[in-house]
Write a protein that holds these residues in place. Structure first.
Motif, mmCIF file in Angstrom:
data_model
loop_
_atom_site.group_PDB
_atom_site.id
_atom_site.type_symbol
_atom_site.label_atom_id
_atom_site.label_comp_id
_atom_site.label_asym_id
_atom_site.label_seq_id
_atom_site.Cartn_x
_atom_site.Cartn_y
_atom_site.Cartn_z
ATOM 1 N N ARG A 676 5.995 18.837 91.140
ATOM 2 C CA ARG A 676 5.963 18.633 92.192
ATOM 3 C C ARG A 676 7.507 18.914 92.714
ATOM 4 N N ALA A 677 8.896 19.250 92.011
ATOM 5 C CA ALA A 677 9.564 19.686 92.438
ATOM 6 C C ALA A 677 9.740 21.243 92.148
ATOM 7 N N THR A 678 8.974 21.636 91.238
ATOM 8 C CA THR A 678 9.074 23.194 90.570
ATOM 9 C C THR A 678 7.898 23.875 91.729
ATOM 10 N N PHE A 679 6.964 23.171 92.111
ATOM 11 C CA PHE A 679 5.923 24.007 92.618
ATOM 12 C C PHE A 679 6.461 23.993 94.443
ATOM 13 N N HIS A 680 6.723 22.556 94.693
ATOM 14 C CA HIS A 680 6.744 22.203 96.066
ATOM 15 C C HIS A 680 8.414 21.951 96.365
ATOM 16 N N PRO A 681 9.680 22.040 96.435
ATOM 17 C CA PRO A 681 10.571 22.012 96.212
ATOM 18 C C PRO A 681 11.164 21.257 97.814
ATOM 19 N N CYS A 682 10.125 21.779 98.392
ATOM 20 C CA CYS A 682 10.077 21.204 100.068
ATOM 21 C C CYS A 682 8.840 19.954 100.156
ATOM 22 N N PRO A 683 9.654 18.502 99.627
ATOM 23 C CA PRO A 683 7.873 17.323 99.588
ATOM 24 C C PRO A 683 7.434 17.191 100.627
ATOM 25 N N ALA A 684 8.296 18.062 102.071
ATOM 26 C CA ALA A 684 6.933 17.076 102.913
ATOM 27 C C ALA A 684 6.392 18.371 103.319
ATOM 28 N N ASP A 685 6.118 19.444 102.972
ATOM 29 C CA ASP A 685 5.024 20.324 103.233
ATOM 30 C C ASP A 685 4.180 19.796 102.368
ATOM 31 N N LEU A 686 2.969 18.994 102.727
ATOM 32 C CA LEU A 686 1.886 18.392 101.992
ATOM 33 C C LEU A 686 0.679 18.981 102.257
ATOM 34 N N ALA A 687 0.369 19.960 103.650
ATOM 35 C CA ALA A 687 -1.073 20.819 103.584
ATOM 36 C C ALA A 687 -0.950 22.102 104.342
ATOM 37 N N PRO A 689 -0.841 25.030 106.636
ATOM 38 C CA PRO A 689 -0.290 26.025 106.052
ATOM 39 C C PRO A 689 0.710 26.493 105.710
ATOM 40 N N TYR A 690 1.375 26.668 103.897
ATOM 41 C CA TYR A 690 2.612 25.401 103.714
ATOM 42 C C TYR A 690 3.544 26.160 103.631
ATOM 43 N N GLY A 691 4.593 26.255 103.873
ATOM 44 C CA GLY A 691 6.052 27.039 104.522
ATOM 45 C C GLY A 691 6.416 26.327 106.194
ATOM 46 N N ILE A 692 5.187 25.624 106.152
ATOM 47 C CA ILE A 692 5.701 25.906 107.964
ATOM 48 C C ILE A 692 5.461 24.033 107.222
ATOM 49 N N LEU A 693 6.465 23.269 109.210
ATOM 50 C CA LEU A 693 6.278 21.806 108.432
ATOM 51 C C LEU A 693 6.008 22.061 110.052
ATOM 52 N N ASP A 694 4.081 20.864 109.952
ATOM 53 C CA ASP A 694 4.092 21.064 111.517
ATOM 54 C C ASP A 694 3.395 19.466 111.122
ATOM 55 N N LEU A 695 2.004 18.081 112.157
ATOM 56 C CA LEU A 695 1.562 17.922 112.809
ATOM 57 C C LEU A 695 0.959 17.018 111.240
ATOM 58 N N ALA A 696 -0.221 18.980 110.626
ATOM 59 C CA ALA A 696 -1.103 18.481 108.809
ATOM 60 C C ALA A 696 -0.236 17.480 108.151
ATOM 61 N N ASP A 697 1.502 17.651 107.711
ATOM 62 C CA ASP A 697 2.057 17.955 107.044
ATOM 63 C C ASP A 697 2.349 16.165 107.356
ATOM 64 N N ILE A 698 2.461 15.507 108.686
ATOM 65 C CA ILE A 698 2.508 13.897 108.738
ATOM 66 C C ILE A 698 1.493 13.718 108.922
ATOM 67 N N THR A 699 -0.259 14.193 108.832
ATOM 68 C CA THR A 699 -1.085 13.760 108.605
ATOM 69 C C THR A 699 -1.441 13.015 107.451
ATOM 70 N N ALA A 700 -0.797 13.896 106.360
ATOM 71 C CA ALA A 700 -1.691 14.086 105.305
ATOM 72 C C ALA A 700 -0.275 13.610 104.371
ATOM 73 N N PHE A 701 0.956 13.376 104.700
ATOM 74 C CA PHE A 701 1.852 12.023 104.325
ATOM 75 C C PHE A 701 1.186 10.750 104.283
ATOM 76 N N ILE A 702 0.820 10.670 106.322
ATOM 77 C CA ILE A 702 0.250 9.129 106.523
ATOM 78 C C ILE A 702 -0.809 8.589 105.900
ATOM 79 N N ALA A 735 14.856 18.233 107.340
ATOM 80 C CA ALA A 735 15.968 19.474 106.871
ATOM 81 C C ALA A 735 14.817 20.047 107.100
ATOM 82 N N GLY A 736 13.636 20.422 106.980
ATOM 83 C CA GLY A 736 13.178 22.107 107.100
ATOM 84 C C GLY A 736 12.601 22.068 105.292
ATOM 85 N N CYS A 737 12.128 23.570 105.075
ATOM 86 C CA CYS A 737 12.100 23.900 104.385
ATOM 87 C C CYS A 737 12.738 25.230 103.656
ATOM 88 N N PRO A 738 13.191 25.054 102.382
ATOM 89 C CA PRO A 738 14.295 26.297 102.061
ATOM 90 C C PRO A 738 13.577 27.157 102.202
#
Length: 738
Positions: A676-687, A689-702, A735-738
Motif C-alpha cells: 500500500r505504501a509503495t503504490f499508494h503513498p498517500c493513504p487518504a487517496d482511496l478513490a 481521480p487519484y492524485g486529488i483528495l475530494d469527497l469521493a475519498d471520504i466516501t470511500a474511507f467511510i 496533509a494532502g498527497c505528495p
C-alpha cells in the motif's frame, strides 16, 4: 517480460592493491596477457612457475569490453586485462610442470575470475593431488572449485599430527550460487590468526570455518601436480572447468576484500522499501526445509499476533515456534521438544494453524511417516506465550494415520474452522486428503478428494484458494513415478468446502477425482519440466490464477509461467526469458502469485539469472509488467513462503527470509513489504481521480471502515478498525498527497 539484470558484468577490475604488493611477490599468477586472441593456449612462465597446456584445443578469448579495467586505476601500473583463457570445451586445462608452489604458514590468498559456460558437475579452478605412486598419507591436496550443487568451495588437508592423522579444512558458499554466463571473482583466504579458512565471492564473505592449521607441507613439492582448469585425483585428471578463467593468482598474505585483485561494485539495492524483523539465529540451513514452497502455513497471522515455525540447528534441530505482536520486533521463540523424522529431508516441513478460539494446531516432520499433530489446550493469543501455557496435546483422532506428507492449514473464511490438507502415500502413488476442524465442537472430519492410487500416480497440489463467495479453488499436476515426470496442469473448484468438485468446464465429478475422470486444463507432456506444488490465488472477481514453471513449446529453457481466467477464457503469460539450462530443479524457486485489493497482480520469484534475488513482476492489466527487486541477498536454494492471512487481510507481504543450502546455521528474519505504501503513498487517496483528495475519498474511507476493508486499516493495531484509523485518514487527507 524479463526481470532487469542489475548484475550485468560482475564488476570492473582495478588490479592488485598496494597492500598486497607490500607483502612481497606473488607466489604464482596467470593472466593470459601477451598472447594472440583466438590462438591456442601456450606455455606460460610467470613468477618463476611454468604452466604447460596439456591440450591445445581451447583458445584465448577477448574479455568483454565491460570487463576491461581502466589502466589508471591499477596501482601496480599493469596494463588492462583484455584476454582470458577459454576452457569451455572441458579438456583444455593447464598443468604446472615441476612448479614449486608453497603456501606459507603466515597466510595466503588464492584468487581467480571465472565465467562458467555450463554449471554441470564439479569444476576445479585450481588444485593439487598426489603424484602417481605416492602414498596418500604423505600428500597434501587442495581443491579450489565449483561443486555439483553450484556452491563455491575451497578445501585442503590440514593439521598434520605427529601420529600421522590429519584434518580436512573445508569452506563452502551456499548452494545455487554459481550461474552460467556470469563473471565471478572467487577468493579463498587462510588466516593463521584463527586459524580460519574463508571463502569470498565477488568480494562478499560466502563462508568461513575454523581450521586446525595450514595446508600440510610436503617433502617434495616438485612431485605434486598443481593444476589450473581441472582437478587431479589419485593421479588421474578430473573435474575440468567448462568456463573462461582469468587473473588467477596466489598471494602470500591474508588479504581483505579491499585488497583483492578484484574490487567489487557497490552492492545492488532493492527497488522498494522493505524492512526486516529478526526472529532468531542458528536456523537449520543444509536444505530448504524451513522455507520450501509446500510449507504453506509456516508463517501465520491471527488477530494481532504473527506466528512462525522453523527448525533450529543450534538446538538439536528441534522445532521452534515464535510469536510477536504485529508491528513489533519482539519475538518470543519457544524451543519445543518436537523434531522431524529426518531434518535432512526437506519434505519434513513444519506448519501451523490457528483456529477461531486461538488454539494452535501444529503438524510437522513427516515424509511418508506417521502423522505428527498436536493441538494447544489454550489459546496461543493469551498474555503468556510458553509451552506450559499452550499445553500441547496429541489428538487421538490422528492415531494410526500413516504414510503422511505435505501437511498444510487454511483458515476457512467466515468461520473459526480450519481446513487441513495432506497426502497419504508416496511420490507417483498417493492420495490427497482434506480434513475440517470444527472449532465449535472441537472435532475433525476427513475425506479423500483425489485418488492417485487408482492409477498409480499422485496429484501434487498447488496452494488452495478460497474466493469471496467461499468457493474453494484447487489446481495440481500429475506425477507418474518418483522421477521428475510431472505432466498437465489441472484445475477444479468446490462450493461445499471440498466435498464435491467440478472441473474447469463446470462438470461435476461423480466420485473422487482420479487421473481417468479429470480433464487437463493445460495439457503439458512429460519432459517439459513442469514443476509441482507451485502457487494459486484468485483476483477481486474471484477468477483463479496459477503460477508454475516449465519449458513452453519451442523453448529449451524453464520459464516462469502464469495461467489465469479472465472471466471468459483461460489466458497464459510467459513471465521470464531465461537463457540458462538449469542443472537442478532447485536452481529455480517455485513462484508465488498474489492479487491485491486493486486487482494488481504480483508474480514473485527467486530469480536465478538476476543474482538469485527476490523479484516481483507487478501488473494492473496482465500485459505490461514492472519488475521490482525486493531482496538482493543471495539466499541459495531458498523458496518463497509467506503469511497468506496477513496478505489477504491487509495486502502487506511478509516473507520468511533465510539463506539456505549451506552447512552453516543461518539467521531467520521476516521480510516486510507494505505494498500500500509503495503504490499508494498517500493513504487518504482511496478513490478516482487519484492524485486529488475530494469527497469521493471520504466516501470511500467511510465505506471501507464500515465494511472492515483493509483500505481503511491505516493505523496500528492492524486488524482493528477504530479511532486511530479515522485519525490517520484525517491527518493524511489534511496533509494532502505528495
Amino acid at each position: 517480460m524479463s526481470p532487469k539484470r542489475w548484475m550485468g558484468s560482475v564488476a570492473t577490475l582495478v588490479g592488485i592493491s598496494l597492500a598486497s604488493q607490500a607483502t612481497g611477490q606473488l607466489i604464482s599468477s596467470v593472466d593470459f596477457e601477451g598472447q594472440a586472441a583466438g590462438s591456442a593456449l601456450t606455455t606460460i612462465v610467470e613468477n618463476g612457475n611454468t604452466w604447460v597446456p596439456v591440450a591445445s584445443t581451447p583458445g584465448l578469448l577477448p574479455v568483454a569490453s565491460t570487463l576491461v579495467p581502466d589502466p589508471a586505476s591499477r596501482p601496480d601500473g599493469a596494463p588492462a586485462s583484455v584476454l582470458s583463457g577459454d576452457f569451455s570445451p572441458g579438456f583444455g586445462y593447464l598443468e604446472a610442470s615441476g612448479a614449486d608452489i608453497t603456501l606459507p604458514d603466515t597466510g595466503w590468498t588464492i584468487e581467480a575470475r571465472v565465467r562458467f559456460s555450463s554449471t554441470s558437475g564439479f569444476q576445479t579452478i585450481f588444485g593439487r593431488d598426489r603424484a602417481d605412486g605416492e602414498s596418500r598419507t604423505a600428500f597434501a591436496d587442495l581443491y579450489f572449485q565449483k561443486r555439483s550443487d553450484n556452491s563455491f568451495s575451497c578445501s585442503y588437508t590440514a593439521g598434520f599430527a605427529p601420529d600421522g592423522t590429519h584434518d580436512r579444512a573445508f569452506v563452502q558458499s551456499v548452494a545455487g550460487y554459481a550461474q552460467a554466463n556470469t563473471w565471478y571473482h572467487m577468493a579463498a583466504v587462510y588466516d593463521p590468526a584463527g586459524p580460519s579458512l574463508s571463502m569470498f565471492v565477488d568480494g562478499q564473505l560466502a563462508g568461513s570455518v575454523a581450521v586446525s592449521g595450514n595446508i600440510i607441507p610436503v617433502s617434495d613439492p616438485g612431485s605434486q601436480l598443481w593444476t589450473l582448469g581441472r582437478g587431479d585425483y589419485n593421479g588421474s585428471p578430473t573435474d575440468n572447468v567448462i568456463a573462461q578463467v582469468d587473473d588467477f593468482r596466489i598471494t602470500p598474505a591474508v588479504l581483505t576484500p579491499e585488497e583483492f585483485f578484484f574490487v567489487p561494485p557497490e552492492p545492488p539495492q532493492a527497488d522498494v522499501d522493505v524492512t526486516y524483523s529478526h526472529v532468531a539465529d542458528g536456523a537449520y540451513a543444509v536444505n530448504d526445509i524451513n522455507s520450501t514452497a509446500f510449507k504453506r502455513s509456516g508463517l501465520v497471522t491471527h488477530d494481532n499476533y504473527q506466528f512462525i515455525a522453523f527448525y533450529l540447528a543450534t538446538n538439536g534441530n528441534r522445532l521452534q515456534i515464535g510469536r510477536r505482536a504485529l508491528g513489533t520486533d519482539g519475538w518470543t521463540v519457544l524451543d519445543t521438544p518436537y523434531t522431524a523424522d529426518d531434518v535432512t529431508d526437506s519434505h519434513d516441513t513444519a506448519n501451523l494453524g490457528i483456529d477461531g478460539d486461538g488454539r494452535m494446531h501444529v503438524s510437522w516432520g513427516m515424509h511418508g511417516g506417521a502423522m505428527h499433530y498436536v493441538l494447544s489446550s489454550n489459546p496461543a493469543t493469551g498474555a503468556e506465550f510458553s509451552l506450559a501455557a499452550l499445553g500441547f496435546q496429541s489428538p487421538s483422532y490422528w492415531n494410526g494415520v500413516s504414510s503422511v506428507t505435505y501437511p498444510e492449514f487454511y483458515s476457512i473464511p467466515g468461520t473459526g474452522d480450519l481446513l487441513f490438507a495432506y497426502r497419504i502415500g508416496s511420490s507417483g502413488n498417493g492420495d490427497t486428503w482434506l480434513a475440517r476442524y470444527d472449532a465449535g465442537t472441537g472435532t475433525w472430519d476427513r475425506w479423500m478428494i483425489i485418488q492417485g492410487t487408482a492409477t498409480n500416480v499422485n496429484a501434487y497440489t498447488n496452494r488452495f484458494a478460497f474466493d469471496s463467495t467461499g468457493r474453494l479453488h484447487m489446481s495440481w499436476t500429475w506425477r507418474e513415478t518418483p522421477s521428475f515426470d510431472n505432466h498437465d496442469i489441472m484445475y477444479a473448484y468446490s462450493d461445499d468446502g471440498g466435498h464435491t468438485w467440478r472441473d474447469h468446464n463446470g462438470s461435476l465429478y461423480t466420485g473422487v477425482i482420479n487421473e481417468n475422470n479429470a480433464p487437463p486444463l493445460v495439457p503439458i507432456a512429460i519432459g517439459r519440466d513442469l514443476m509441482n506444488q507451485c502457487d494459486m490465488t484468485v483476483d477481486g472477481d474471484d477468477h483463479p490464477y496459477i503460477a508454475v514453471w516449465y519449458k513452453p513449446d519451442g523453448n529449451s529453457y524453464r520459464q516462469y509461467m502464469l495461467h489465469y481466467f479472465d472471466g471468459s477464457a483461460w489466458q497464459v503469460r510467459q513471465m521470464s526469458d531465461r537463457t540458462t539450462t538449469a542443472s537442478d530443479y532447485r536452481d529455480l524457486s517455485r513462484p508465488l502469485v498474489l492479487v491485491d485489493g486493486e486487482d494488481r497482480v504480483y508474480y514473485l520469484m527467486r530469480y536465478d539469472e538476476v543474482g538469485n534475488s527476490i523479484v516481483a513482476a507487478v501488473s494492473t492489466d496482465r500485459t505490461n509488467w514492472d519488475t521490482l527487486t525486493l531482496s538482493v541477498t543471495n539466499l541459495g536454494i531458498y523458496e518463497l513462503t509467506f503469511d497468506s492471512v496477513l496478505w489477504e487481510r491487509e495486502h502487506v507481504l511478509n516473507l520468511y527470509h533465510q539463506v539456505m543450502g549451506t552447512s552453516t546455521p543461518q539467521s531467520v528474519d521476516v521480510l516486510e513489504w507494505d505494498t500500500r505504501a509503495t503504490f499508494h503513498p498517500c493513504p487518504a487517496d482511496l478513490a478516482e481521480p487519484y492524485g486529488i483528495l475530494d469527497l469521493a475519498d471520504i466516501t470511500a474511507f467511510i465505506a471501507a471502515f464500515q465494511n472492515g476493508d483493509p483500505a481503511a486499516d491505516l493505523a496500528e493495531p492492524h486488524g482493528v478498525f477504530d479511532l486511530a484509523d479515522i485519525g490517520a485518514f484525517v491527518s493524511s487527507f489534511l496533509a494532502g498527497c505528495p
